[in-house]
Structure formats: structure tokens, C-alpha cells
Write an enzyme that holds these catalytic residues in place. Structure first.
Site, mmCIF file in Angstrom:
data_model
loop_
_atom_site.group_PDB
_atom_site.id
_atom_site.type_symbol
_atom_site.label_atom_id
_atom_site.label_comp_id
_atom_site.label_asym_id
_atom_site.label_seq_id
_atom_site.Cartn_x
_atom_site.Cartn_y
_atom_site.Cartn_z
ATOM 1 N N CYS A 2 0.852 -1.180 0.000
ATOM 2 C CA CYS A 2 0.000 0.000 0.000
ATOM 3 C C CYS A 2 0.891 1.235 0.000
ATOM 4 C CB CYS A 2 -0.946 0.097 1.186
ATOM 5 S SG CYS A 2 -2.161 -1.199 1.247
ATOM 6 N N ARG A 27 4.174 -0.632 -4.614
ATOM 7 C CA ARG A 27 3.837 -1.092 -3.269
ATOM 8 C C ARG A 27 2.517 -1.852 -3.233
ATOM 9 N NH1 ARG A 27 6.812 1.644 0.595
ATOM 10 N NH2 ARG A 27 5.285 1.167 2.190
ATOM 11 N N TRP A 75 -2.699 -2.783 -1.693
ATOM 12 C CA TRP A 75 -2.379 -4.216 -1.739
ATOM 13 C C TRP A 75 -3.247 -4.831 -0.662
ATOM 14 C CZ3 TRP A 75 -0.551 -8.109 1.439
ATOM 15 C CH2 TRP A 75 -0.044 -9.246 0.805
ATOM 16 N N ASN A 101 -2.101 2.653 5.568
ATOM 17 C CA ASN A 101 -1.212 1.547 5.210
ATOM 18 C C ASN A 101 -0.926 0.812 6.520
ATOM 19 O OD1 ASN A 101 2.332 1.513 4.354
ATOM 20 N ND2 ASN A 101 0.867 -0.119 4.272
ATOM 21 N N GLY A 102 -1.199 -0.490 6.547
ATOM 22 C CA GLY A 102 -0.983 -1.250 7.786
ATOM 23 C C GLY A 102 -2.187 -2.137 8.054
ATOM 24 N N GLU A 484 17.388 -18.515 -5.567
ATOM 25 C CA GLU A 484 17.046 -17.180 -6.039
ATOM 26 C C GLU A 484 16.562 -17.226 -7.498
ATOM 27 O OE1 GLU A 484 16.314 -14.430 -4.944
ATOM 28 O OE2 GLU A 484 16.689 -12.980 -6.524
ATOM 29 N N LYS A 488 12.863 -16.018 -8.741
ATOM 30 C CA LYS A 488 12.641 -15.025 -9.802
ATOM 31 C C LYS A 488 11.622 -15.548 -10.803
ATOM 32 C CE LYS A 488 13.806 -12.213 -8.354
ATOM 33 N NZ LYS A 488 14.354 -11.974 -7.115
ATOM 34 N N GLU A 491 8.033 -15.758 -9.282
ATOM 35 C CA GLU A 491 7.478 -14.431 -8.974
ATOM 36 C C GLU A 491 6.868 -13.759 -10.193
ATOM 37 O OE1 GLU A 491 9.809 -11.799 -5.728
ATOM 38 O OE2 GLU A 491 11.082 -12.545 -7.320
ATOM 39 N N HIS A 507 16.682 -37.281 -3.727
ATOM 40 C CA HIS A 507 15.814 -37.601 -2.585
ATOM 41 C C HIS A 507 14.402 -37.057 -2.787
ATOM 42 C CE1 HIS A 507 19.240 -39.164 -0.450
ATOM 43 N NE2 HIS A 507 19.903 -38.053 -0.710
ATOM 44 N N LYS A 606 6.251 -4.784 -3.505
ATOM 45 C CA LYS A 606 7.688 -4.579 -3.378
ATOM 46 C C LYS A 606 8.104 -4.488 -1.913
ATOM 47 C CE LYS A 606 11.741 -3.499 -5.074
ATOM 48 N NZ LYS A 606 12.455 -4.686 -5.540
HETATM 49 C C1 G6P Z 1 8.874 -8.659 -1.102
HETATM 50 C C2 G6P Z 1 9.477 -8.321 -2.445
HETATM 51 C C3 G6P Z 1 10.778 -9.080 -2.633
HETATM 52 C C4 G6P Z 1 11.727 -8.812 -1.484
HETATM 53 C C5 G6P Z 1 11.073 -9.107 -0.135
HETATM 54 C C6 G6P Z 1 11.928 -8.600 1.021
HETATM 55 O O1 G6P Z 1 8.435 -9.965 -1.101
HETATM 56 O O2 G6P Z 1 8.573 -8.624 -3.481
HETATM 57 O O3 G6P Z 1 11.388 -8.671 -3.853
HETATM 58 O O4 G6P Z 1 12.863 -9.609 -1.620
HETATM 59 O O5 G6P Z 1 9.818 -8.432 -0.034
HETATM 60 O O6 G6P Z 1 12.020 -7.214 0.923
HETATM 61 P P1 G6P Z 1 13.174 -6.350 1.542
HETATM 62 O O7 G6P Z 1 12.844 -4.948 1.151
HETATM 63 O O8 G6P Z 1 13.108 -6.555 3.029
HETATM 64 O O9 G6P Z 1 14.460 -6.822 0.985
#
Ligand code: G6P
Length: 611
Positions: A2, A27, A75, A101-102, A484, A488, A491, A507, A606
Site C-alpha cells: 500500500c 507497493r 495491496w 497503510n498497515g 534465487e 525469480k 514471482e 531424494h 515490493k
Molecule cells: C517482497 C518483495 C521481494 C523482497 C522481499 C523482502 O516480497 O517482493 O522482492 O525480496 O519483499 O524485501 P526487503 O525490502 O526486506 O528486501
């Protein structure tokens, strides 16, 4: 998670607020809304979907009508992402507009106690109840400030809020607890925002509100005080970032731009931090003298998402380089687990944004137990930067693509520097230290080489874009890289993907391998090269489609693979910074070929500022 924006000044508020809101769209982007004052009326416009939907729905005359506005991009936490649940919300009499926001955790109790049966609570959101509660107190006290204070005293949960009342359209009130909120100050206006980037075109003078603080903004002055009405003398910070850093600069997506920026951002992470004459790293922000660092026997690295994977890699690096025990934990687990912290434990919280709610809570838990807590963050002036005992900025510049890329390689660079710093105190010789430094300095040019594979990676992406699953394999330092890479892909392309240690495949995941399963293996020539070849043979024997990231002169794996991507060789500790980049590009191109919204994938945000 948000985004909220507010404007109070002498210009037309709507265009300013909408432009700022678009910069916060990362956000959350399932619905948006704006509240303005027009001809004695409070007017609220909301739409489901992205901000352009709101923009197109706004009647043109409204664009110039108001000198005050609050806006929100959502969000969803409580209630579906639809028009009804979008913010701003208003009170029963439609005097007051609120963006939030919260999460208001006790909103059901507040509704039962304070909202009349005839209150028209239309939606299902916690925020709507808070608007009604503020309205309830406003009708009693006839002061918006009093009403906000009284309401927030009752609230359990987290909030960053902006509120105004149609009875006084020259005043706006903001408050914060647990969700970021920043007040921007310019000669003729005040701004509220969840993230400084949104207002940088107007001002770089900002005040970071602290938890339990209220800001009362009037046309010509502002006052900040605690929730209990103790005045606060705020510090005005000057932000050095340029507003242009949040443009796409000719790239189709922010994510692609950010992947390509890594030649520079990795350099920024180590620039000024290499201490050649002592063959070590200099990290002054830790505020710790060598004798303090020497006493550290254990590190705890806490993070979420991609930052968690950079920490996993940090464990491999620091344990190997410094022979220092490192624990890595998801911040969301750590905060409730009653973790053990001893006198010689040093805690690092790692977060791109510096605002992730779980990471902040983990930081508070560690601090409350008396630990010294350091932050590794990109968020200049973020809550982690301000509330930690010290730390290191990664200086990667604004990262807008929801899928984190450049922040990952910059975080890993900093963790490598930590490995070097602790390592030089615990066994790395000056000669070895210099070898590390020289290799690190070459990384940006090597990244440049890898980026030349972009077209080839798109061709490979075309081959796997219709898959429903993918397996990423790596060993040793490349296991976190595999995790990672898989993250990616899922996501942004919505293809289910798993990262696995290559030897563990037998396994379980091996049961999934058939001629339809792309297996992406990270297999540079290093000490475990022969071992990973055996693992990859097992994939080939089951007709899995093998795509590999390898280093130069590797005919053996080339012969086994459907496609290879060759990255330059560096020291094994630095190799992950290079092997991850083709995986970022692969995920990007798969998502783009699938015509998905790369920068704003569904359901994600984000900066996750709720727990
Ligand atoms: C969200 C984002 C990710 C990020 C994660 C942690 O899930 O979509 O891209 O890695 O938060 O965020 P931070 O700002 O704490 O690295």
C-alpha cells in the site's frame, strides 16, 4: 505494501498526488483512490485495478479544483481488491477522508463498540472502521487532531495514515506506527508519502515520522508530537538521490533496467570500502572498532524474500572466509521463536527497502534481547537504517521492479566485504586479502560480459516459456543462487519452480523429471565440479532438459546440455554474483514472452509492510 500520498499547498493537488501515487504503485496495485475538497464537499473517487483506471475515471474539472488531496494505492489485506474496499474511506457523515497503510488488528472490536447500527459500513476493511471511529470522536470533540489522537489510542496494529476533514480543508493530519510515513517540506507545500521517491521531484527535504508520532499540517506550519501530545523537534533530512533514477531510461521494464544497472550498482556497493594497504574492507557504518569486531563469535542474518537468499549466500561466504559461525533465519520465524542471542552474537538485518514488517520486528526482538543489530539496506533513511545500531548501505539506487535483482547482487557484495573484514581478523593473509580485492574490482566488467548474453537468454526463454514447472540446481555457494533463480521465475512468470541442492535432487525432485522438465543447473568449474556432473548425468538419464550456467572451456557439460550460458570465471566466493545474472535475465524474458506484467506481478508487493 500500500502506498499513501498527501498534498497540502497552494497548487492543484490532484495532478501532483496522482503523479506521486504512480511512483508508489510498486507497493500495491489492485485498486486506488483519491479524496479531495471541492465546493464545500469531500469528494472521493476510487477504482479497482491500476492507477490509470482511477485517472481515467476522474472528472476533468476535478483535476484543478482542490489544494488538498490524499490518495492510496492498495495491496489488499482485509477484503477483496475491489472499488468498495479501495481507499480513501470516509466516516458516517462523510466529513472525514482517510488513507491507511498497515493493519488495524482490533477493527472488529472497534466496530462493535463505536459504530452505530445505522453506520453505513460498506466494505470489509479494517481501514473503513478506523474512518468511522475518527468520525465518532470528531463529532464529540469537533477537533480533527483530538479525534485522531483519541482513535489511535484505541487502535491495536500498525498504521501510516493521512486524514483530512471537509470542515477545514487547510489542514491534514498524519500518524505512524509500524508503517513508513514521510513528511516532505517545500517552500509552498507539504507532502506525505510512504516512500521519498514519490515526492523527490518536488522536494528533497523530508522528515521521517517515528512510531507513535502525529504530524498536524496547516497551510503555513506543521507540528509534530507524540500520540500523548509531547512536542517533537524533528530533524529535517536532505535526500541526495536524483528523481531521474526512477525512470525506465529506454528499457521496456524497470526490472530489465535494474538487471543492466548491476555493472554500476555492484561497484557502488564496494566503492570507498576497499582498504588496499591493509588488504581488508572498511565498513565505518558498523560503528565498531576492531577490538569489538574481534569479540564477535556468531552472526545472525535475518531477512525475507530475495534478501533472505542473499543472507544464505552470506553464510557460505562468511563461514568460508572468516571461519565465523553464521545463522540465517527468515525474519518472520525469528520474531516469534524466542531466539537465543549470546553476548558475542552480532545480528544483521538485511532488507532492500529497510521497511519489511517482519524484518523490522525481528530487529526489535533482537534489540530487546540486548543484541547489537546492524542493518544492510538500500533504503536511505528507512526504518531499519534509522533504528539499527549501525550498518551498511548498499547504494543500489531505487529498485522499482517488484522482483529484486540489483539489490541481491549488492547485498551479496556487502556480505562478501563482511567476509573479508572478519576474515582478515581471523586467518586470511594480506596476500589472500589482496587477491579478493583484485577479483572484486573485476566483477563489474565481468557483469558487462554476461549482459551480452541477453539475446541468447531470450532464445532459451522461448524454449521454456510454456513449461509448467522448472527445477534449479546448484551446489555449495550456488545452491542459494538456485533458490534465487527459482524465486525469480515463479514471482514474475507464474511457473512453478524449485531450487534444490543438486545432490539432494535424488531424494525427491528426481521423481518429477521427464522430457518436459527444464532443469537449470549452475555448474561453474570449482571444487565440486565433478560431483555436480554426476548429478546432471542423473537428469540427462531421465530425459530432463538441461540448461546450464557454466564457466569457460567446459566441453563436458556443454555436451550434456540442451543450451549453455558461459559466464567469466572469478574466485569461487564471487562467482555467485556472476551466475545469478543469467537467471535474472531468464526469468525476465520468460515473463515478458508470456506477456505478463513483469514489474508488477500479481499478488506481490515490493515492500511488505504488514506481517
Ligand atoms: C517482497 C518483495 C521481494 C523482497 C522481499 C523482502 O516480497 O517482493 O522482492 O525480496 O519483499 O524485501 P526487503 O525490502 O526486506 O528486501
Amino acid at each position: 505494501m500500500c502506498g499513501i500520498v498527501g498534498y497540502l499547498g497552494r497548487n492543484s493537488a490532484v495532478p501532483i498526488v496522482l503523479a506521486a501515487l504512480k511512483k508508489l504503485e510498486y507497493r500495491g496495485y489492485d485498486s486506488s483512490g483519491i479524496a479531495i475538497y471541492n465546493q464545500d464537499e469531500l469528494k472521493i473517487y476510487k477504482e479497482a485495478g491500476k492507477i490509470f483506471e482511477l485517472e481515467s475515471a476522474l472528472p476533468k474539472p476535478e483535476l484543478t479544483m482542490s489544494n488538498i488531496a490524499i490518495a492510496h494505492t492498495r495491496w489488499a489485506t482485509h477484503g477483496e481488491p475491489n472499488k468498495k474496499n479501495a481507499h480513501p474511506h470516509h466516516d458516517k457523515l462523510k466529513n472525514i477522508a482517510l488513507v491507511h497503510n498497515g493493519i488495524i488488528e482490533n477493527y472488529k472490536q472497534l466496530r462493535d463498540i463505536l459504530c452505530d447500527h445505522d453506520d453505513q459500513v460498506e466494505g470489509e476493511t479494517d481501514t473503513e472502521i478506523l474512518a468511522h471511529v475518527i468520525g465518532y470522536f470528531y463529532n464529540k470533540h469537533h477537533s480533527l487532531e483530538e479525534a485522531v489522537r483519541a482513535s489511535l489510542h484505541l487502535v491495536e496494529g500498525t498504521y501510516g495514515i493521512a486524514v483530512f476533514c471537509k470542515d477545514n480543508p487547510k489542514q491534514m493530519i498524519a500518524a505512524r506506527k509500524g508503517s513508513p510515513l514521510i513528511l516532505g517540506v517545500s517552500k509552498d507545500a507539504y507532502f506525505l508519502t510512504s516512500d521519498v521517491n514519490a515526492i523527490l521531484t518536488h522536494t528533497n527535504k523530508v522528515i521521517y515520522l517515528n512510531d507513535n508520532e502525529i504530524a498536524v499540517l496547516n497551510e503555513d506550519n506543521y507540528l509534530i508530537s507524540t500520540l500523548d501530545n509531547v512536542p517533537v523537534d524533528p530533524e529535517i533530512a536532505t535526500i541526495e538521490w536524483e528523481a531521474s533514477s526512477i525512470e525506465k531510461n529506454g528499457f521496456k521494464h524497470f526490472m530489465l533496467k535494474e538487471i543492466f544497472e548491476q555493472t554500476t550498482t555492484v561497484r557502488h556497493a564496494f566503492r570507498g570500502r576497499l582498504y588496499d594497504s591493509m588488504a581488508t574492507a572498511r565498513l565505518g557504518g558498523l560503528n565498531m572498532v576492531p577490538s569489538d569486531l574481534r569479540k564477535v563469535k556468531r552472526l545472525q542474518l535475518l531477512a525475507c524474500g530475495t534478501s533472505y537468499y542473499s543472507c544464505l549466500l552470506g553464510k557460505y561466504l562468511i563461514e568460508r572466509m572468516a571461519r565465523l559461525h553464521v545463522e540465517v533465519e527468515y525474519a518472520s520465524e525469528y520474531r516469534y521463536r524466542n531466539p537465543i542471542i549470546e553476548d558475542d552474537t552480532l545480528v544483521f538485518v538485511v532488507s532492500q527497502s529497510g521497511e519489511t514488517a517482519d524484518t523490522l520486528a525481528a530487529m526489535k526482538e533482537a534489540s530487546a534481547k540486548g543484541a547489537r543489530v546492524m542493518g544492510i539496506t538500500n533504503g536511505i533513511g528507512s526504518t531499519i537504517a534509522r533504528e539499527s545500531d549501525g550498518g551498511v548501505y548498499i547504494y543500489a539506487g531505487a529498485e522499482i521492479g517488484v522482483a529484486s535483482t540489483k539489490a541481491f547482487t549488492s547485498q551479496v557484495t556487502i556480505l562478501f566485504l563482511l567476509g573479508l573484514l572478519f576474515g582478515r581478523m581471523r586467518g586470511i593473509s594480506p596476500v589472500q586479502g589482496i587477491e579478493y580485492i583484485k577479483a572484486l574490482r573485476k566483477i563489474p566488467a565481468q557483469i558487462e560480459e554476461i549482459l551480452k548474453l541477453n539475446d541468447k537468454i531470450r532464445e532459451i526463454a522461448a524454449k521454456i516459456k510454456d513449461s509448467t514447472n522448472a527445477l534449479y540446481l546448484g551446489r555449495d555457494l550456488h545452491f542459494p543462487v538456485a533458490l534465487e533463480g527459482a524465486l525469480k521465475l515463479k514471482e514474475i512468470s507464474y511457473i512453478h519452480a524449485e531450487g534444490y541442492p543438486a545432490a539432494e535432487m535424488k531424494h525427491g525432485p528426481i521423481a518429477l523429471i521427464d522430457e518436459n522438465m527444464p532443469v537449470i543447473a549452475i555448474a561453474p568449474k570449482d571444487v565440486l565440479y565433478d560431483k555436480i556432473i554426476s548429478n546432471l548425468q542423473e537428469v540427462v538419464a531421465r530425459k530432463g532438459r538441461l540448461f546450464t550456467i557454466i564457466t569457460e572451456h567446459d566441453e563436458q557439460i556443454e555436451a550434456m546440455s540442451e543450451e549453455v550460458l558461459i559466464v567469466p570465471k572469478t574466485l569461487s566466493e564471487l562467482q555467485p554474483i556472476l551466475t545469478v545474472i543469467p537467471l535474472q535475465l531468464l526469468a525476465y524474458h520468460v515473463a515478458d514472452l508470456r506477456e505478463l506484467d513483469v514489474d508488477q506481478p500479481r499478488n506481490l508487493a515490493k515492500s511488505v509492510t504488514v506481517e
